[in-house]
Design a protein around this motif. Structure first.
Motif, PDB file in Angstrom:
ATOM      1  N   PRO A  66      -1.350   4.897   0.164  1.00  0.00           N
ATOM      2  CA  PRO A  66      -1.222   3.744   1.165  1.00  0.00           C
ATOM      3  C   PRO A  66      -2.566   2.877   1.434  1.00  0.00           C
ATOM      4  O   PRO A  66      -2.539   1.886   1.739  1.00  0.00           O
ATOM      5  N   TRP A  94       2.646  -4.257   7.680  1.00  0.00           N
ATOM      6  CA  TRP A  94       3.610  -3.539   8.395  1.00  0.00           C
ATOM      7  C   TRP A  94       3.059  -2.995   9.807  1.00  0.00           C
ATOM      8  O   TRP A  94       3.415  -2.970  10.562  1.00  0.00           O
ATOM      9  N   ASP A  95       1.580  -2.668   9.657  1.00  0.00           N
ATOM     10  CA  ASP A  95       0.948  -2.273  10.900  1.00  0.00           C
ATOM     11  C   ASP A  95       0.746  -3.476  11.840  1.00  0.00           C
ATOM     12  O   ASP A  95       0.974  -3.199  13.123  1.00  0.00           O
ATOM     13  N   ASN A 107      -1.861  -0.096  -1.032  1.00  0.00           N
ATOM     14  CA  ASN A 107      -0.886  -0.639  -0.792  1.00  0.00           C
ATOM     15  C   ASN A 107      -0.948  -1.703   0.234  1.00  0.00           C
ATOM     16  O   ASN A 107      -1.001  -1.444   1.489  1.00  0.00           O
ATOM     17  N   GLU A 149       1.258  -2.019   3.592  1.00  0.00           N
ATOM     18  CA  GLU A 149       1.195  -1.010   4.829  1.00  0.00           C
ATOM     19  C   GLU A 149       0.253  -1.669   6.104  1.00  0.00           C
ATOM     20  O   GLU A 149       0.717  -1.639   7.071  1.00  0.00           O
TER      21      GLU A 149
END
Length: 144
Positions: free
Chosen positions: A75, A84-85, A78, A81
């Motif tokens: 992670p 998305w956060d 990537n 991630e």
């Protein structure tokens, strides 16, 4: 990608299978990017089950799409991630939390469209530093 993004694709019903991934994500998006970027396109995806199917590999091969070989669970490297956060934080800051799936999908789509492009560009541009740090740490966790 730097200086652009696709619409947010929500898998609202069922499971994302390899064929569904081809039909709903790869076919409508990756071909266009390949045409626009040319041979410089490097496609990054993680090791989700639907990404590893033979059908997906065959599709990417047939389109001559260069792939970034990616470890199973990294992670720190990537960039999605981080995105998305940021999306989750924006959604959590809404005045009225979603009360059902339809409203949640609409809220996430609205927040996705509002994410600053500069945030996405910065995350992608940080990849070189992240990879260098990961190599220096022999695969260890990257401090933030």
């Amino acid at each position: 990608m730097i200086n652009g993004r696709t619409r947010l694709h929500v898998v609202a019903n069922g499971t994302m299978t390899g064929q569904r991934y081809i039909d709903e994500v790869l076919h409508p998006n990756v071909r266009l990017f390949r045409g626009a970027v040319g041979d410089k396109l490097v496609f990054m995806y993680d090791n989700a089950t639907c990404h590893r199917t033979l059908a997906v590999q065959d599709f990417l091969d047939s389109e001559d799409i260069q792939r970034l070989v990616w470890p199973a669970c990294v992670p720190d490297l990537n960039p999605i991630e981080n995105v998305w956060d940021a999306l989750g934080r924006q959604d959590a800051g809404r005045n009225y939390p979603p009360t059902n799936k339809k409203i949640l999908i609409r809220a996430l789509t609205e927040e996705w469209d509002k994410l600053p492009q500069q945030l996405l560009d910065n995350v992608l541009q940080s990849m070189v530093r992240r990879v260098e740090c990961c190599i220096t740490l022999h695969g260890g966790h990257i401090p933030y």
